[in-house]
Motif scaffolding. Sequence first.
Motif, PDB file in Angstrom:
ATOM      1  N   PHE A 181       5.300  12.838  -7.687  1.00  0.00           N
ATOM      2  CA  PHE A 181       4.648  11.716  -7.003  1.00  0.00           C
ATOM      3  C   PHE A 181       5.598  10.530  -7.041  1.00  0.00           C
ATOM      4  CE2 PHE A 181       3.293   8.936 -10.557  1.00  0.00           C
ATOM      5  CZ  PHE A 181       3.534   9.770 -11.626  1.00  0.00           C
ATOM      6  N   ALA A 182       5.473   9.657  -6.032  1.00  0.00           N
ATOM      7  CA  ALA A 182       6.398   8.526  -5.906  1.00  0.00           C
ATOM      8  C   ALA A 182       5.668   7.343  -5.302  1.00  0.00           C
ATOM      9  CB  ALA A 182       7.589   8.912  -5.032  1.00  0.00           C
ATOM     10  N   ARG A 183       6.116   6.142  -5.689  1.00  0.00           N
ATOM     11  CA  ARG A 183       5.527   4.922  -5.141  1.00  0.00           C
ATOM     12  C   ARG A 183       5.881   4.797  -3.661  1.00  0.00           C
ATOM     13  NH1 ARG A 183       4.007   0.002  -7.531  1.00  0.00           N
ATOM     14  NH2 ARG A 183       4.994   0.571  -9.500  1.00  0.00           N
ATOM     15  N   ARG A 184       4.936   4.328  -2.863  1.00  0.00           N
ATOM     16  CA  ARG A 184       5.174   4.105  -1.438  1.00  0.00           C
ATOM     17  C   ARG A 184       5.755   2.701  -1.251  1.00  0.00           C
ATOM     18  NH1 ARG A 184       2.065   5.710   3.987  1.00  0.00           N
ATOM     19  NH2 ARG A 184       2.450   7.738   3.002  1.00  0.00           N
ATOM     20  N   GLY A 185       7.069   2.639  -1.064  1.00  0.00           N
ATOM     21  CA  GLY A 185       7.737   1.362  -0.855  1.00  0.00           C
ATOM     22  C   GLY A 185       7.522   0.419  -2.020  1.00  0.00           C
ATOM     23  N   SER A 186       7.197  -0.818  -1.684  1.00  0.00           N
ATOM     24  CA  SER A 186       6.950  -1.831  -2.712  1.00  0.00           C
ATOM     25  C   SER A 186       5.458  -2.030  -2.955  1.00  0.00           C
ATOM     26  CB  SER A 186       7.587  -3.159  -2.289  1.00  0.00           C
ATOM     27  OG  SER A 186       7.041  -3.599  -1.046  1.00  0.00           O
ATOM     28  N   SER A 187       4.630  -1.160  -2.376  1.00  0.00           N
ATOM     29  CA  SER A 187       3.179  -1.297  -2.527  1.00  0.00           C
ATOM     30  C   SER A 187       2.734  -0.734  -3.868  1.00  0.00           C
ATOM     31  CB  SER A 187       2.462  -0.554  -1.396  1.00  0.00           C
ATOM     32  OG  SER A 187       2.606   0.850  -1.564  1.00  0.00           O
ATOM     33  N   ARG A 188       1.432  -0.809  -4.119  1.00  0.00           N
ATOM     34  CA  ARG A 188       0.850  -0.243  -5.332  1.00  0.00           C
ATOM     35  C   ARG A 188       0.245   1.131  -5.061  1.00  0.00           C
ATOM     36  NH1 ARG A 188      -0.284  -3.751  -9.575  1.00  0.00           N
ATOM     37  NH2 ARG A 188      -0.981  -1.849 -10.602  1.00  0.00           N
ATOM     38  N   ARG A 189       0.591   1.720  -3.924  1.00  0.00           N
ATOM     39  CA  ARG A 189       0.049   3.017  -3.562  1.00  0.00           C
ATOM     40  C   ARG A 189       1.104   4.098  -3.812  1.00  0.00           C
ATOM     41  NH1 ARG A 189      -3.704   3.845   1.097  1.00  0.00           N
ATOM     42  NH2 ARG A 189      -4.955   4.637  -0.626  1.00  0.00           N
ATOM     43  N   ASP A 343      -5.548   4.591  -5.202  1.00  0.00           N
ATOM     44  CA  ASP A 343      -4.152   4.259  -4.924  1.00  0.00           C
ATOM     45  C   ASP A 343      -3.311   5.480  -4.573  1.00  0.00           C
ATOM     46  OD1 ASP A 343      -4.606   1.536  -5.435  1.00  0.00           O
ATOM     47  OD2 ASP A 343      -4.373   1.859  -7.592  1.00  0.00           O
ATOM     48  N   LEU A 344      -3.920   6.671  -4.540  1.00  0.00           N
ATOM     49  CA  LEU A 344      -3.230   7.869  -4.077  1.00  0.00           C
ATOM     50  C   LEU A 344      -3.503   8.029  -2.593  1.00  0.00           C
ATOM     51  CD1 LEU A 344      -3.992  10.415  -6.960  1.00  0.00           C
ATOM     52  CD2 LEU A 344      -1.941   9.034  -6.628  1.00  0.00           C
ATOM     53  N   VAL A 345      -2.471   7.908  -1.775  1.00  0.00           N
ATOM     54  CA  VAL A 345      -2.657   7.883  -0.320  1.00  0.00           C
ATOM     55  C   VAL A 345      -3.315   9.169   0.171  1.00  0.00           C
ATOM     56  CG1 VAL A 345      -1.495   7.662   1.905  1.00  0.00           C
ATOM     57  CG2 VAL A 345      -0.665   6.361  -0.072  1.00  0.00           C
ATOM     58  N   LEU A 346      -2.861  10.307  -0.306  1.00  0.00           N
ATOM     59  CA  LEU A 346      -3.406  11.574   0.176  1.00  0.00           C
ATOM     60  C   LEU A 346      -4.826  11.803  -0.322  1.00  0.00           C
ATOM     61  CD1 LEU A 346      -2.993  14.207   1.724  1.00  0.00           C
ATOM     62  CD2 LEU A 346      -2.030  15.195  -0.359  1.00  0.00           C
ATOM     63  N   ALA A 347      -5.050  11.623  -1.616  1.00  0.00           N
ATOM     64  CA  ALA A 347      -6.382  11.878  -2.185  1.00  0.00           C
ATOM     65  C   ALA A 347      -7.435  10.974  -1.559  1.00  0.00           C
ATOM     66  CB  ALA A 347      -6.346  11.693  -3.702  1.00  0.00           C
ATOM     67  N   SER A 348      -7.152   9.680  -1.469  1.00  0.00           N
ATOM     68  CA  SER A 348      -8.132   8.768  -0.876  1.00  0.00           C
ATOM     69  C   SER A 348      -8.288   9.039   0.617  1.00  0.00           C
ATOM     70  CB  SER A 348      -7.712   7.316  -1.111  1.00  0.00           C
ATOM     71  OG  SER A 348      -6.451   7.039  -0.528  1.00  0.00           O
ATOM     72  N   GLY A 349      -7.219   9.497   1.270  1.00  0.00           N
ATOM     73  CA  GLY A 349      -7.297   9.790   2.700  1.00  0.00           C
ATOM     74  C   GLY A 349      -8.108  11.014   3.030  1.00  0.00           C
ATOM     75  N   LEU A 350      -8.330  11.887   2.048  1.00  0.00           N
ATOM     76  CA  LEU A 350      -9.106  13.102   2.282  1.00  0.00           C
ATOM     77  C   LEU A 350     -10.549  12.974   1.800  1.00  0.00           C
ATOM     78  CD1 LEU A 350      -6.534  15.928   1.482  1.00  0.00           C
ATOM     79  CD2 LEU A 350      -7.324  15.121   3.705  1.00  0.00           C
ATOM     80  N   ARG A 351     -11.010  11.759   1.575  1.00  0.00           N
ATOM     81  CA  ARG A 351     -12.433  11.544   1.286  1.00  0.00           C
ATOM     82  C   ARG A 351     -13.198  11.581   2.604  1.00  0.00           C
ATOM     83  NH1 ARG A 351     -11.693   6.272  -2.689  1.00  0.00           N
ATOM     84  NH2 ARG A 351     -10.787   7.361  -4.495  1.00  0.00           N
ATOM     85  N   LEU A 352     -13.212  12.749   3.194  1.00  0.00           N
ATOM     86  CA  LEU A 352     -13.697  12.872   4.574  1.00  0.00           C
ATOM     87  C   LEU A 352     -15.208  12.733   4.694  1.00  0.00           C
ATOM     88  CD1 LEU A 352     -11.340  15.695   5.887  1.00  0.00           C
ATOM     89  CD2 LEU A 352     -11.098  13.218   6.098  1.00  0.00           C
ATOM     90  N   LEU A 353     -15.938  12.945   3.629  1.00  0.00           N
ATOM     91  CA  LEU A 353     -17.382  12.731   3.711  1.00  0.00           C
ATOM     92  C   LEU A 353     -17.714  11.267   3.939  1.00  0.00           C
ATOM     93  CD1 LEU A 353     -18.879  15.080   0.970  1.00  0.00           C
ATOM     94  CD2 LEU A 353     -18.922  15.391   3.439  1.00  0.00           C
ATOM     95  N   ASP A 354     -16.768  10.378   3.672  1.00  0.00           N
ATOM     96  CA  ASP A 354     -16.970   8.954   3.902  1.00  0.00           C
ATOM     97  C   ASP A 354     -16.281   8.469   5.174  1.00  0.00           C
ATOM     98  OD1 ASP A 354     -18.692   7.956   1.981  1.00  0.00           O
ATOM     99  OD2 ASP A 354     -17.126   7.776   0.465  1.00  0.00           O
ATOM    100  N   ALA A 355     -15.628   9.364   5.913  1.00  0.00           N
ATOM    101  CA  ALA A 355     -14.972   8.956   7.154  1.00  0.00           C
ATOM    102  C   ALA A 355     -16.024   8.707   8.227  1.00  0.00           C
ATOM    103  CB  ALA A 355     -14.001  10.037   7.615  1.00  0.00           C
ATOM    104  N   PRO A 356     -15.986   7.566   8.917  1.00  0.00           N
ATOM    105  CA  PRO A 356     -17.054   7.217   9.850  1.00  0.00           C
ATOM    106  C   PRO A 356     -17.076   8.040  11.128  1.00  0.00           C
ATOM    107  CG  PRO A 356     -15.319   5.568   9.904  1.00  0.00           C
ATOM    108  CD  PRO A 356     -14.976   6.496   8.780  1.00  0.00           C
ATOM    109  N   HIS A 357     -15.913   8.475  11.614  1.00  0.00           N
ATOM    110  CA  HIS A 357     -15.864   9.216  12.878  1.00  0.00           C
ATOM    111  C   HIS A 357     -14.996  10.442  12.708  1.00  0.00           C
ATOM    112  CE1 HIS A 357     -18.030   6.326  15.386  1.00  0.00           C
ATOM    113  NE2 HIS A 357     -17.397   5.391  14.703  1.00  0.00           N
TER     114      HIS A 357
END
Length: 446
Positions: A181-189, A343-357
């Motif tokens: 795992f690696a930091r995304r740029g200078s962000s906290r993600r 702060d994990l881009v992939l894990a939080s991005g796959l919370r699909l039960l909370d995706a609105p569309h």
Amino acid sequence: MSKVYRFMRGARCNAWTARFAATSTWASFATAAVDEAASHRPSTSGQEVLVSSKELSAASVGAYYSLDRALLQEASRPYAGAFYSPREPGHERRGGCKALQEEMAATGRNAVMYRPVMHTLFSAVGANSQANTNHQRLMLTGPAGAGKSIALLSLVEWARQQGWIVMYVPSCAALVQGGYFARRGSSRRWDTLTSAQQLLKGVLDAHGAQLKQIPVLSLEVQQQPAEGQTVAQDAAEVASCNPSVSPGALTAAHQDSPGRTLHDLVAGGLVGDDNAEMAVDSVLELVRQLVAASSPNGGNKNSIPVLFALDDYNYLYGTADYGWYSPNDDPRKARRRPIHTDDLVLASGLRLLDAPHLGLTTVVAANTTALSLPAPVVPELRMPHMELVVPGFTEAETRNALAHYHATGFASCLATSRQARQLHALTQGNARELRINASTLGLQLS
């Protein structure tokens, strides 16, 4: 707080629920009597010829059927460790669908019982797809060992047999622990390279030919309110938690690049092993593209049935197993700072039960009660969803499983009805304990 509809509690939540409720054989099967006179009659399990998932019907409930393992490569243990450093024999990384691995190790067969809850699940998902209605969110819940993972895996195999494109995550624990795992740029993600490439390879191996037929589209965002919300109210909040899916409805403007397909998109994310951001972005872009492809206005004449299946879903919430040290800290006093799944881009991005569309896609997730990380047992889901309770084995199902163990040579003798009742009471319907504790009844497992 979201509104949750429960299949097994008798309430007719909506017309969609009513369409498949009548087809379920749960009520009759759950009360099936086990009589001593028929205690030694073999079940349909263990026969030389088992039906496939294509041949399943309501009459198949209670029988064992064969799975096509070629459609379930992600479930295997070797596949789960393909992107990790090799380990010594006997210490290989655990991964994939452990429930299926244990069942296969015991019986030597790629077979599972077609339970009433699975018939309900298959019928519901299939009916929703044929009706070409709006997307469907479904959560599988139930006690430990009830069979949630097997039900979800069986749905994946069934859907792929029917021509669906399925993104299958055998355990979301792999998204929040282990691997590079690696930091995304200078962000906290943070980006998780290993789990992203594993997901891409699973989709590519299962659906490579199909992906070559689907063009990559340039997607525009049409701001629309989510269910029960206004765009201004929660759009920013939803986007921050679900970067994979826009808070607005996705519409296809035109083909992104002439000749570029989803196969190219996925293969691009697998190029090289040092660009975590590219691999993670490829997964999230694939999700967006599949959402668009599931709708008739997504650049395809016919909508493509799409399923997102995520096991151990509650691992996507809470604290991950990753941590980091600040370079500004004194090395002698440095303290490891845990990383939250937000702060994990992939894990939080796959919370699909909370995706609105989600277009016309279907999302089916299963929670686990055996957590090795500090995480909430039941995540707080904001979007309306349906809940299907997977119950533990009934006495009749326990007897069927014991007959299957005998027919496959795992048990040296066939259990009587009295033994089946005792073992059902002892295990409380836990399928894993059924295998482990069968010897306590003198079945003498081979």
